[in-house]
Design a protein around this motif. Structure first.
Motif, PDB file in Angstrom:
ATOM      1  N   LEU A  90      -2.764  -2.383 -31.659  1.00  0.00           N
ATOM      2  CA  LEU A  90      -2.110  -3.547 -32.786  1.00  0.00           C
ATOM      3  C   LEU A  90      -1.957  -3.554 -34.186  1.00  0.00           C
ATOM      4  N   ASP A  91      -0.555  -3.625 -34.181  1.00  0.00           N
ATOM      5  CA  ASP A  91      -0.451  -3.688 -35.985  1.00  0.00           C
ATOM      6  C   ASP A  91      -0.046  -4.811 -36.080  1.00  0.00           C
ATOM      7  N   ARG A  92      -0.249  -5.646 -35.606  1.00  0.00           N
ATOM      8  CA  ARG A  92       0.439  -7.495 -35.234  1.00  0.00           C
ATOM      9  C   ARG A  92      -0.515  -8.418 -34.967  1.00  0.00           C
ATOM     10  N   VAL A  93      -0.892  -9.212 -35.827  1.00  0.00           N
ATOM     11  CA  VAL A  93      -1.817 -10.479 -35.613  1.00  0.00           C
ATOM     12  C   VAL A  93      -1.684 -11.464 -35.721  1.00  0.00           C
ATOM     13  N   HIS A  94      -1.953 -12.437 -34.999  1.00  0.00           N
ATOM     14  CA  HIS A  94      -1.788 -13.956 -35.056  1.00  0.00           C
ATOM     15  C   HIS A  94      -3.293 -14.127 -35.407  1.00  0.00           C
ATOM     16  N   VAL A  95      -3.307 -15.360 -36.850  1.00  0.00           N
ATOM     17  CA  VAL A  95      -4.742 -16.010 -36.317  1.00  0.00           C
ATOM     18  C   VAL A  95      -4.182 -17.770 -36.604  1.00  0.00           C
ATOM     19  N   SER A  96      -5.301 -18.081 -35.656  1.00  0.00           N
ATOM     20  CA  SER A  96      -5.112 -19.252 -35.552  1.00  0.00           C
ATOM     21  C   SER A  96      -6.364 -20.462 -35.963  1.00  0.00           C
ATOM     22  N   VAL A  97      -5.947 -21.065 -37.078  1.00  0.00           N
ATOM     23  CA  VAL A  97      -6.889 -21.746 -37.968  1.00  0.00           C
ATOM     24  C   VAL A  97      -6.671 -23.589 -37.158  1.00  0.00           C
ATOM     25  N   PRO A  98      -7.435 -25.104 -36.971  1.00  0.00           N
ATOM     26  CA  PRO A  98      -7.178 -25.725 -37.220  1.00  0.00           C
ATOM     27  C   PRO A  98      -6.658 -26.564 -38.305  1.00  0.00           C
ATOM     28  N   VAL A  99      -6.027 -27.820 -38.112  1.00  0.00           N
ATOM     29  CA  VAL A  99      -5.520 -28.306 -39.041  1.00  0.00           C
ATOM     30  C   VAL A  99      -5.407 -29.586 -38.899  1.00  0.00           C
ATOM     31  N   SER A 100      -6.172 -30.379 -38.463  1.00  0.00           N
ATOM     32  CA  SER A 100      -5.901 -31.583 -37.853  1.00  0.00           C
ATOM     33  C   SER A 100      -7.094 -32.092 -37.978  1.00  0.00           C
ATOM     34  N   ASP A 101      -7.242 -33.373 -38.829  1.00  0.00           N
ATOM     35  CA  ASP A 101      -8.861 -33.528 -39.017  1.00  0.00           C
ATOM     36  C   ASP A 101      -9.492 -33.985 -37.743  1.00  0.00           C
ATOM     37  N   ILE A 102      -9.345 -33.887 -36.589  1.00  0.00           N
ATOM     38  CA  ILE A 102      -9.461 -33.859 -35.664  1.00  0.00           C
ATOM     39  C   ILE A 102     -10.410 -32.935 -35.025  1.00  0.00           C
ATOM     40  N   GLN A 103      -9.982 -31.654 -34.953  1.00  0.00           N
ATOM     41  CA  GLN A 103     -10.146 -30.607 -34.513  1.00  0.00           C
ATOM     42  C   GLN A 103     -11.159 -29.526 -36.023  1.00  0.00           C
ATOM     43  N   ILE A 104     -10.642 -30.435 -37.499  1.00  0.00           N
ATOM     44  CA  ILE A 104     -11.068 -29.727 -38.023  1.00  0.00           C
ATOM     45  C   ILE A 104     -12.467 -30.493 -38.490  1.00  0.00           C
ATOM     46  N   ALA A 105     -13.018 -31.446 -37.267  1.00  0.00           N
ATOM     47  CA  ALA A 105     -14.071 -32.574 -37.612  1.00  0.00           C
ATOM     48  C   ALA A 105     -15.186 -31.536 -36.681  1.00  0.00           C
ATOM     49  N   ALA A 106     -14.284 -30.127 -34.891  1.00  0.00           N
ATOM     50  CA  ALA A 106     -15.604 -30.132 -34.153  1.00  0.00           C
ATOM     51  C   ALA A 106     -15.126 -29.302 -34.565  1.00  0.00           C
ATOM     52  N   LYS A 107     -14.565 -28.575 -35.080  1.00  0.00           N
ATOM     53  CA  LYS A 107     -14.892 -26.692 -35.465  1.00  0.00           C
ATOM     54  C   LYS A 107     -15.718 -26.217 -37.140  1.00  0.00           C
ATOM     55  N   PHE A 108     -15.413 -27.502 -38.165  1.00  0.00           N
ATOM     56  CA  PHE A 108     -15.874 -26.873 -39.388  1.00  0.00           C
ATOM     57  C   PHE A 108     -16.648 -28.078 -40.316  1.00  0.00           C
ATOM     58  N   LYS A 109     -16.986 -29.211 -38.994  1.00  0.00           N
ATOM     59  CA  LYS A 109     -17.358 -30.043 -39.415  1.00  0.00           C
ATOM     60  C   LYS A 109     -17.179 -30.831 -40.419  1.00  0.00           C
ATOM     61  N   GLY A 110     -15.683 -30.777 -40.233  1.00  0.00           N
ATOM     62  CA  GLY A 110     -14.758 -31.830 -41.398  1.00  0.00           C
ATOM     63  C   GLY A 110     -14.366 -31.161 -42.792  1.00  0.00           C
ATOM     64  N   GLN A 111     -14.629 -29.945 -42.921  1.00  0.00           N
ATOM     65  CA  GLN A 111     -14.502 -28.767 -43.978  1.00  0.00           C
ATOM     66  C   GLN A 111     -13.077 -28.583 -44.559  1.00  0.00           C
ATOM     67  N   ARG A 112     -11.974 -29.125 -44.959  1.00  0.00           N
ATOM     68  CA  ARG A 112     -10.842 -28.223 -45.049  1.00  0.00           C
ATOM     69  C   ARG A 112     -11.031 -26.834 -45.312  1.00  0.00           C
ATOM     70  N   GLN A 113     -11.656 -27.455 -46.465  1.00  0.00           N
ATOM     71  CA  GLN A 113     -11.505 -25.946 -47.580  1.00  0.00           C
ATOM     72  C   GLN A 113     -12.485 -24.855 -46.893  1.00  0.00           C
ATOM     73  N   LEU A 114     -13.011 -25.386 -45.897  1.00  0.00           N
ATOM     74  CA  LEU A 114     -13.835 -23.826 -45.404  1.00  0.00           C
ATOM     75  C   LEU A 114     -13.000 -23.313 -44.623  1.00  0.00           C
ATOM     76  N   VAL A 115     -11.897 -24.552 -44.115  1.00  0.00           N
ATOM     77  CA  VAL A 115     -10.372 -23.999 -43.043  1.00  0.00           C
ATOM     78  C   VAL A 115     -10.205 -23.141 -44.042  1.00  0.00           C
TER      79      VAL A 115
END
Length: 372
Positions: A90-115
């Motif tokens: 593939l030469d075309r990719v989709h990159v998904s990141v959580p952007v709500s605080d609900i999702q960031i808390a569950a996946k990145f321990k609430g660290q927006r900067q880490l996202v």
């Protein structure tokens, strides 16, 4: 409203397959991708390369088909995910990141900067290897507006060509969708893509509201399959754009029923008869008033011609049928009855329909006709 052509990015092979109880094999994925390409779908999100095994094999084989549609692999903001996409061709990719605080808390321990840090690294890694990068904001609909914009603008600055606005749990209504998407459109120069879910039955409405707000790319799935209550259905989005907004998509709508049937067979889930656009009852008329109107002029009870999506009009007899419909069906079989006989047959039809809990077949109807 801008009437420019809308880009259809179908995710039947990724988000559609994530529906509980659905698992496509390699040949089914190839067949679905090929048919979607043949009807003119612009882009296909073909799966998640990082899953490996059969998933990676199917993506590789689709990539080798030489389709006209652009192919996209779904990735987390992990370098190993992106490398897996590269390995699949593939030469075309989709990159998904959580952007709500609900999702960031569950996946990145609430660290927006880490996202932001992980997204930057992922985009840089992909761009350095010549990939086109789409970025998705998971749970955009519940995100803090300022942080959502920061993520989208950062993605744009780092080289992404598109930002996907995701109503991940289907909580928006069209009015709110319009406001949120308009805000992003006014602050970004890259394309906004709509990704909606149907938890409250508004996936189609929210997709169209996003288009009205300026989004020019939309995610769809055939028959609306997808996680939980599903996604915006390809057939409904395409026909809604065509007939409600007069917006072109370039899709061959006459084959939408064909596509629906293929995916229904592959999923082993039937399409409900009253499903919009592709359900078998969409152009079936039993009610006496409706059937009489359609016999006089089809547009009395049909918003568009059945042939436009690959259906044929059906007149069926049952509990709600009237004399005009019954006469029309019988005349098609060379049968002419008097008024008294028509009423007798109609009474028998209604009785039999209630007894069997359905409309009657032609054979069952003819068996009720008195023999001369």
């Amino acid at each position: 409203m801008n009437k420019q052509a809308i880009h259809i990015n179908d995710t039947t092979l990724r988000d559609g397959e994530q529906a509980a109880g659905i698992a496509f094999n390699v040949e089914e994925k190839i067949a679905i991708a090929s048919l979607l390409d043949s009807i003119g779908v612009h882009e296909l999100e073909v799966g998640i390369p990082a899953m490996g095994h059969e998933e990676a094999e199917s993506i590789q084989r689709i990539a080798n088909l030489g389709l006209n549609a652009k192919l996209l692999g779904w990735n987390r903001a992990n370098l190993s995910d992106i490398q897996a996409s590269i390995n699949c061709g593939l030469d075309r990719v989709h990159v998904s990141v959580p952007v709500s605080d609900i999702q960031i808390a569950a996946k990145f321990k609430g660290q927006r900067q880490l996202v932001l840090d992980k997204l930057r690294d992922a985009i840089n890694f992909a761009c350095d290897r010549g990939l086109s990068v789409s970025v998705g904001g998971e749970d955009s609909s519940r995100a803090d507006e300022s942080f959502l914009l920061e993520v989208a603008q950062s993605a744009q600055e780092w080289g992404a060509f598109r930002f996907r606005f995701c109503d991940t749990v289907g909580v928006l209504d069209p009015t709110t969708t319009y406001k949120k998407v308009s805000y992003l459109v006014s602050h970004l120069s890259i394309v906004i893509e709509m990704h909606t879910h149907d938890d409250f039955g508004m996936a189609l409405a929210n997709t169209l509201a996003g288009v009205k707000a300026g989004a020019i790319s939309v995610n769809t799935t055939v028959n609306g399959i997808g996680e939980r209550a599903g996604n915006a259905p390809l057939e409904e989005v395409v026909m809604g754009l065509k007939y409600l907004y007069d917006i072109p998509t370039g899709i061959d709508t006459k084959r939408l029923v064909e596509v629906s049937k293929l995916v229904s067979k592959a999923t082993n889930f039937p399409v409900l008869p009253w499903k919009a656009i592709v359900g078998e009852n969409t152009f079936a008329h039993e009610s006496g008033i409706h059937a009489h109107g359609v016999l006089q002029n089809p547009i009395t009870y049909e918003p568009f011609a059945p042939e436009d999506v690959g259906w044929e009009r059906r007149l069926v007899v049952g509990k709600h049928s009237g004399r005009h419909l019954l006469l029309s069906v019988l005349q098609q079989h060379g049968i002419t009855l008097g008024q008294a006989e028509i009423q007798s047959v109609l009474d028998a039809v209604r009785h039999q329909s209630v007894k069997t809990k359905r409309s009657l077949t032609v054979e069952e109807l003819l068996s009720l006709v008195p023999q001369s």
